[in-house]
Write a protein that holds these residues in place. Structure first.
Motif, mmCIF file in Angstrom:
data_model
loop_
_atom_site.group_PDB
_atom_site.id
_atom_site.type_symbol
_atom_site.label_atom_id
_atom_site.label_comp_id
_atom_site.label_asym_id
_atom_site.label_seq_id
_atom_site.Cartn_x
_atom_site.Cartn_y
_atom_site.Cartn_z
ATOM 1 N N LEU A 8 0.831 -1.211 0.000
ATOM 2 C CA LEU A 8 0.000 0.000 0.000
ATOM 3 C C LEU A 8 0.864 1.259 0.000
ATOM 4 O O LEU A 8 0.610 2.204 -0.763
ATOM 5 C CB LEU A 8 -0.905 0.034 1.236
ATOM 6 C CG LEU A 8 -2.163 -0.790 1.221
ATOM 7 C CD1 LEU A 8 -2.764 -0.852 2.617
ATOM 8 C CD2 LEU A 8 -3.164 -0.204 0.246
ATOM 9 N N MET A 9 1.872 1.271 0.857
ATOM 10 C CA MET A 9 2.750 2.430 0.958
ATOM 11 C C MET A 9 3.510 2.659 -0.356
ATOM 12 O O MET A 9 3.554 3.781 -0.865
ATOM 13 C CB MET A 9 3.743 2.246 2.111
ATOM 14 C CG MET A 9 3.116 2.171 3.482
ATOM 15 S SD MET A 9 2.503 3.745 4.078
ATOM 16 C CE MET A 9 4.052 4.601 4.369
ATOM 17 N N HIS A 10 4.077 1.604 -0.910
ATOM 18 C CA HIS A 10 4.855 1.741 -2.143
ATOM 19 C C HIS A 10 3.978 2.179 -3.316
ATOM 20 O O HIS A 10 4.373 3.058 -4.093
ATOM 21 C CB HIS A 10 5.571 0.434 -2.494
ATOM 22 C CG HIS A 10 6.740 0.146 -1.618
ATOM 23 N ND1 HIS A 10 7.854 0.938 -1.557
ATOM 24 C CD2 HIS A 10 6.970 -0.861 -0.746
ATOM 25 C CE1 HIS A 10 8.720 0.451 -0.690
ATOM 26 N NE2 HIS A 10 8.195 -0.639 -0.172
ATOM 27 N N GLN A 11 2.800 1.604 -3.435
ATOM 28 C CA GLN A 11 1.931 1.979 -4.541
ATOM 29 C C GLN A 11 1.432 3.409 -4.389
ATOM 30 O O GLN A 11 1.327 4.149 -5.370
ATOM 31 C CB GLN A 11 0.772 0.995 -4.672
ATOM 32 C CG GLN A 11 1.240 -0.334 -5.212
ATOM 33 C CD GLN A 11 0.125 -1.310 -5.463
ATOM 34 O OE1 GLN A 11 -1.012 -1.137 -5.011
ATOM 35 N NE2 GLN A 11 0.428 -2.367 -6.200
ATOM 36 N N GLY A 12 1.124 3.818 -3.157
ATOM 37 C CA GLY A 12 0.725 5.194 -2.908
ATOM 38 C C GLY A 12 1.842 6.168 -3.256
ATOM 39 O O GLY A 12 1.611 7.204 -3.906
ATOM 40 N N VAL B 221 1.876 9.157 -6.084
ATOM 41 C CA VAL B 221 2.158 10.542 -5.722
ATOM 42 C C VAL B 221 3.348 11.081 -6.522
ATOM 43 O O VAL B 221 3.333 12.213 -7.003
ATOM 44 C CB VAL B 221 2.431 10.656 -4.194
ATOM 45 C CG1 VAL B 221 3.039 11.984 -3.824
ATOM 46 C CG2 VAL B 221 1.144 10.418 -3.416
ATOM 47 N N ARG B 222 4.371 10.267 -6.672
ATOM 48 C CA ARG B 222 5.592 10.712 -7.348
ATOM 49 C C ARG B 222 5.422 10.824 -8.873
ATOM 50 O O ARG B 222 6.170 11.547 -9.518
ATOM 51 C CB ARG B 222 6.755 9.768 -7.023
ATOM 52 C CG ARG B 222 7.210 9.959 -5.576
ATOM 53 C CD ARG B 222 8.301 8.997 -5.213
ATOM 54 N NE ARG B 222 8.789 9.260 -3.853
ATOM 55 C CZ ARG B 222 9.436 8.379 -3.123
ATOM 56 N NH1 ARG B 222 9.678 7.163 -3.592
ATOM 57 N NH2 ARG B 222 9.829 8.698 -1.901
ATOM 58 N N GLU B 223 4.439 10.118 -9.432
ATOM 59 C CA GLU B 223 4.187 10.201 -10.869
ATOM 60 C C GLU B 223 3.683 11.577 -11.252
ATOM 61 O O GLU B 223 3.879 12.025 -12.359
ATOM 62 C CB GLU B 223 3.138 9.164 -11.303
ATOM 63 C CG GLU B 223 3.712 7.813 -11.561
ATOM 64 C CD GLU B 223 2.658 6.838 -12.036
ATOM 65 O OE1 GLU B 223 1.539 7.265 -12.393
ATOM 66 O OE2 GLU B 223 2.950 5.638 -12.057
ATOM 67 N N GLY B 224 2.974 12.200 -10.335
ATOM 68 C CA GLY B 224 2.528 13.389 -10.615
ATOM 69 C C GLY B 224 1.819 14.498 -10.638
ATOM 70 O O GLY B 224 1.554 15.395 -11.102
#
Length: 98
Positions: free
Chosen positions: A87-91, A95-98
């Motif tokens: 969950l943390m990694h996918q979130g 967020v970092r995509e954009g």
């Protein structure tokens, strides 16, 4: 993904509510890095009081995001399972995509 029933939709919404708190996200991130910590170490790392940390840990435990083990009078907390990391990694990826 399949159509969700009301009960499952509510449970998922409740999980996202728990994850919708900056302090809880920082706490989960800390446990993802450190693996296992006591309340005093978490409080020190996040520069918060132990009672505030204990409250957040209760919320996270109720959502089955963290677990604890007792060692004497100390309780050591860790992430409940690998799903929490996912969950943390996918979130973070989102967020970092954009």
């Amino acid at each position: 993904m399949h159509k969700l029933d009301d009960e499952t939709s509510l449970a998922l919404a409740d999980l996202f509510k728990v994850l919708g708190d900056k302090t809880r996200i920082k706490l989960l991130s800390l446990l993802a890095t450190e693996k296992e910590l006591c309340v005093c170490d978490i409080a020190e790392a996040l520069q918060m009081g132990q009672s505030a940390i204990s409250h957040q840990l209760r919320v996270l435990r109720a959502a089955r995001l963290v677990k604890f083990r007792k060692a004497g009078k100390e309780a050591f907390y860790s992430l409940d399972d690998d799903h929490v990391l996912t969950l943390m990694h996918q979130g973070l990826d989102h967020v970092r995509e954009g």
